[in-house]
Motif scaffolding. Structure first.
Motif, PDB file in Angstrom:
ATOM      1  N   GLY A  52       1.245  -1.037  -0.112  1.00  0.00           N
ATOM      2  CA  GLY A  52       0.399  -0.100   0.108  1.00  0.00           C
ATOM      3  C   GLY A  52       1.027   1.610  -0.280  1.00  0.00           C
ATOM      4  O   GLY A  52       0.371   2.506   0.163  1.00  0.00           O
ATOM      5  N   TYR A  53       2.319   0.997  -0.051  1.00  0.00           N
ATOM      6  CA  TYR A  53       3.308   2.085   0.248  1.00  0.00           C
ATOM      7  C   TYR A  53       3.140   2.915  -1.357  1.00  0.00           C
ATOM      8  O   TYR A  53       4.382   1.290  -1.824  1.00  0.00           O
ATOM      9  CB  TYR A  53       3.851   2.331   0.974  1.00  0.00           C
ATOM     10  N   ARG A  54       3.675   4.183  -1.384  1.00  0.00           N
ATOM     11  CA  ARG A  54       4.290   4.152  -2.935  1.00  0.00           C
ATOM     12  C   ARG A  54       5.665   5.044  -2.486  1.00  0.00           C
ATOM     13  O   ARG A  54       6.127   5.872  -1.480  1.00  0.00           O
ATOM     14  CB  ARG A  54       3.849   5.345  -3.428  1.00  0.00           C
ATOM     15  N   VAL A  55       6.718   4.563  -2.330  1.00  0.00           N
ATOM     16  CA  VAL A  55       7.923   5.596  -1.966  1.00  0.00           C
ATOM     17  C   VAL A  55       9.296   5.686  -2.085  1.00  0.00           C
ATOM     18  O   VAL A  55       9.260   5.303  -3.495  1.00  0.00           O
ATOM     19  CB  VAL A  55       8.690   3.179  -0.649  1.00  0.00           C
ATOM     20  N   ASN A  56       9.315   6.588  -2.812  1.00  0.00           N
ATOM     21  CA  ASN A  56      10.491   8.307  -2.919  1.00  0.00           C
ATOM     22  C   ASN A  56      11.592   6.702  -2.724  1.00  0.00           C
ATOM     23  O   ASN A  56      12.204   6.882  -2.062  1.00  0.00           O
ATOM     24  CB  ASN A  56      10.328   9.548  -2.236  1.00  0.00           C
ATOM     25  N   VAL A  57      12.548   7.088  -3.997  1.00  0.00           N
ATOM     26  CA  VAL A  57      13.658   6.437  -3.895  1.00  0.00           C
ATOM     27  C   VAL A  57      14.551   7.509  -4.353  1.00  0.00           C
ATOM     28  O   VAL A  57      14.261   8.789  -4.697  1.00  0.00           O
ATOM     29  CB  VAL A  57      13.591   5.822  -5.175  1.00  0.00           C
ATOM     30  N   ARG A  58      15.429   7.945  -3.769  1.00  0.00           N
ATOM     31  CA  ARG A  58      16.402   9.184  -3.482  1.00  0.00           C
ATOM     32  C   ARG A  58      18.266   8.809  -3.598  1.00  0.00           C
ATOM     33  O   ARG A  58      18.083   7.818  -3.578  1.00  0.00           O
ATOM     34  CB  ARG A  58      16.190   9.921  -2.229  1.00  0.00           C
ATOM     35  N   SER A  59      18.771   9.804  -3.986  1.00  0.00           N
ATOM     36  CA  SER A  59      19.789  10.013  -4.807  1.00  0.00           C
ATOM     37  C   SER A  59      20.833   9.990  -3.724  1.00  0.00           C
ATOM     38  O   SER A  59      22.243   9.441  -4.099  1.00  0.00           O
ATOM     39  CB  SER A  59      20.299  11.088  -5.110  1.00  0.00           C
ATOM     40  N   GLY A  60      20.678   9.826  -1.953  1.00  0.00           N
ATOM     41  CA  GLY A  60      21.408   9.404  -1.044  1.00  0.00           C
ATOM     42  C   GLY A  60      20.318   8.577   0.157  1.00  0.00           C
ATOM     43  O   GLY A  60      18.995   8.699  -0.174  1.00  0.00           O
ATOM     44  N   PRO A  61      21.127   8.659   1.031  1.00  0.00           N
ATOM     45  CA  PRO A  61      20.520   7.946   1.955  1.00  0.00           C
ATOM     46  C   PRO A  61      19.787   8.835   3.412  1.00  0.00           C
ATOM     47  O   PRO A  61      20.336   9.366   4.410  1.00  0.00           O
ATOM     48  CB  PRO A  61      21.943   7.205   3.129  1.00  0.00           C
ATOM     49  N   GLY A  62      18.586   9.808   2.746  1.00  0.00           N
ATOM     50  CA  GLY A  62      18.203  10.590   3.405  1.00  0.00           C
ATOM     51  C   GLY A  62      17.421  11.693   2.431  1.00  0.00           C
ATOM     52  O   GLY A  62      17.229  11.409   1.638  1.00  0.00           O
ATOM     53  N   THR A  63      16.305  11.678   3.556  1.00  0.00           N
ATOM     54  CA  THR A  63      14.719  12.666   3.129  1.00  0.00           C
ATOM     55  C   THR A  63      15.135  14.290   2.414  1.00  0.00           C
ATOM     56  O   THR A  63      14.695  14.688   1.659  1.00  0.00           O
ATOM     57  CB  THR A  63      14.179  13.112   4.062  1.00  0.00           C
TER      58      THR A  63
ATOM     59  N   THR B 138       9.708   7.664  -7.786  1.00  0.00           N
ATOM     60  CA  THR B 138       8.813   7.424  -6.594  1.00  0.00           C
ATOM     61  C   THR B 138       8.781   5.152  -7.028  1.00  0.00           C
ATOM     62  O   THR B 138       7.729   4.932  -8.556  1.00  0.00           O
ATOM     63  CB  THR B 138       7.595   7.652  -6.837  1.00  0.00           C
ATOM     64  N   LEU B 139       8.574   4.483  -6.276  1.00  0.00           N
ATOM     65  CA  LEU B 139       8.085   3.132  -6.580  1.00  0.00           C
ATOM     66  C   LEU B 139       6.438   3.215  -6.201  1.00  0.00           C
ATOM     67  O   LEU B 139       5.506   3.513  -5.284  1.00  0.00           O
ATOM     68  CB  LEU B 139       9.253   1.822  -5.987  1.00  0.00           C
ATOM     69  N   ALA B 140       6.042   1.774  -7.482  1.00  0.00           N
ATOM     70  CA  ALA B 140       4.866   1.726  -7.313  1.00  0.00           C
ATOM     71  C   ALA B 140       4.149   1.012  -5.843  1.00  0.00           C
ATOM     72  O   ALA B 140       5.703  -0.451  -5.757  1.00  0.00           O
ATOM     73  CB  ALA B 140       3.965   1.228  -8.540  1.00  0.00           C
ATOM     74  N   ALA B 141       2.924   0.710  -5.315  1.00  0.00           N
ATOM     75  CA  ALA B 141       2.419  -0.078  -4.818  1.00  0.00           C
ATOM     76  C   ALA B 141       2.751  -1.493  -5.267  1.00  0.00           C
ATOM     77  O   ALA B 141       2.448  -1.963  -6.160  1.00  0.00           O
ATOM     78  CB  ALA B 141       1.434   0.322  -4.578  1.00  0.00           C
ATOM     79  N   GLY B 142       3.303  -2.331  -3.797  1.00  0.00           N
ATOM     80  CA  GLY B 142       3.401  -3.875  -4.238  1.00  0.00           C
ATOM     81  C   GLY B 142       4.693  -4.292  -5.416  1.00  0.00           C
ATOM     82  O   GLY B 142       4.977  -5.134  -5.643  1.00  0.00           O
ATOM     83  N   SER B 143       5.604  -3.082  -5.637  1.00  0.00           N
ATOM     84  CA  SER B 143       7.239  -3.097  -6.070  1.00  0.00           C
ATOM     85  C   SER B 143       7.855  -4.542  -5.021  1.00  0.00           C
ATOM     86  O   SER B 143       7.256  -4.330  -3.723  1.00  0.00           O
ATOM     87  CB  SER B 143       7.782  -1.902  -6.148  1.00  0.00           C
ATOM     88  N   TRP B 144       8.625  -4.595  -5.289  1.00  0.00           N
ATOM     89  CA  TRP B 144      10.131  -5.762  -5.215  1.00  0.00           C
ATOM     90  C   TRP B 144      11.508  -4.685  -5.561  1.00  0.00           C
ATOM     91  O   TRP B 144      11.458  -4.144  -6.314  1.00  0.00           O
ATOM     92  CB  TRP B 144       9.731  -6.877  -5.127  1.00  0.00           C
ATOM     93  N   VAL B 145      12.393  -4.400  -4.444  1.00  0.00           N
ATOM     94  CA  VAL B 145      13.052  -4.452  -4.653  1.00  0.00           C
ATOM     95  C   VAL B 145      15.086  -5.319  -4.616  1.00  0.00           C
ATOM     96  O   VAL B 145      14.880  -6.018  -4.013  1.00  0.00           O
ATOM     97  CB  VAL B 145      13.473  -3.520  -3.547  1.00  0.00           C
TER      98      VAL B 145
END
Length: 98
Positions: free
Chosen positions: A25-36, A43-50
């Motif tokens: 249920g989450y759309r997760v932001n992918v960032r260029s480094g380890p922080g907000t 952005t990853l779609a809901a149901g994505s695998w990484v």
């Protein structure tokens, strides 16, 4: 089986890395480094695998899988907080980046 020193000295390719589901249920932001504070690169779609290539400490984030400062490197300059990835463990599941 690789020794710890061999694993620390290399970064796995996407084909070699284990895949994990993003929190349902989450759309997760992918960032260029380890922080907000780092820019969102996609952005990853809901149901994505990484596939996690390596992990690194960064900004503390709270999410559905707890509060952590671990960030998962899922591609070249692409990071997601481990708080949104179901690795089945608290802590590192692969070697540290760098």
């Amino acid at each position: 089986m690789s020794t710890e020193n061999e694993a620390l000295g290399s970064v796995a390719t996407a084909a070699e890395a284990a895949s994990y589901p993003v929190a349902p249920g989450y759309r997760v932001n992918v960032r260029s480094g380890p922080g907000t504070a780092y820019p969102v690169v996609r952005t990853l779609a809901a149901g994505s695998w990484v596939s996690i290539l390596c992990q690194t400490p960064g900004e503390w984030v709270s999410g559905p899988y707890g509060t952590t400062n671990i960030w998962d490197n899922i591609g070249n300059a692409q990071f997601v907080s481990d708080a949104y990835v179901n690795t089945g463990r608290d802590g590192y599941v692969t070697h540290r980046c760098g």
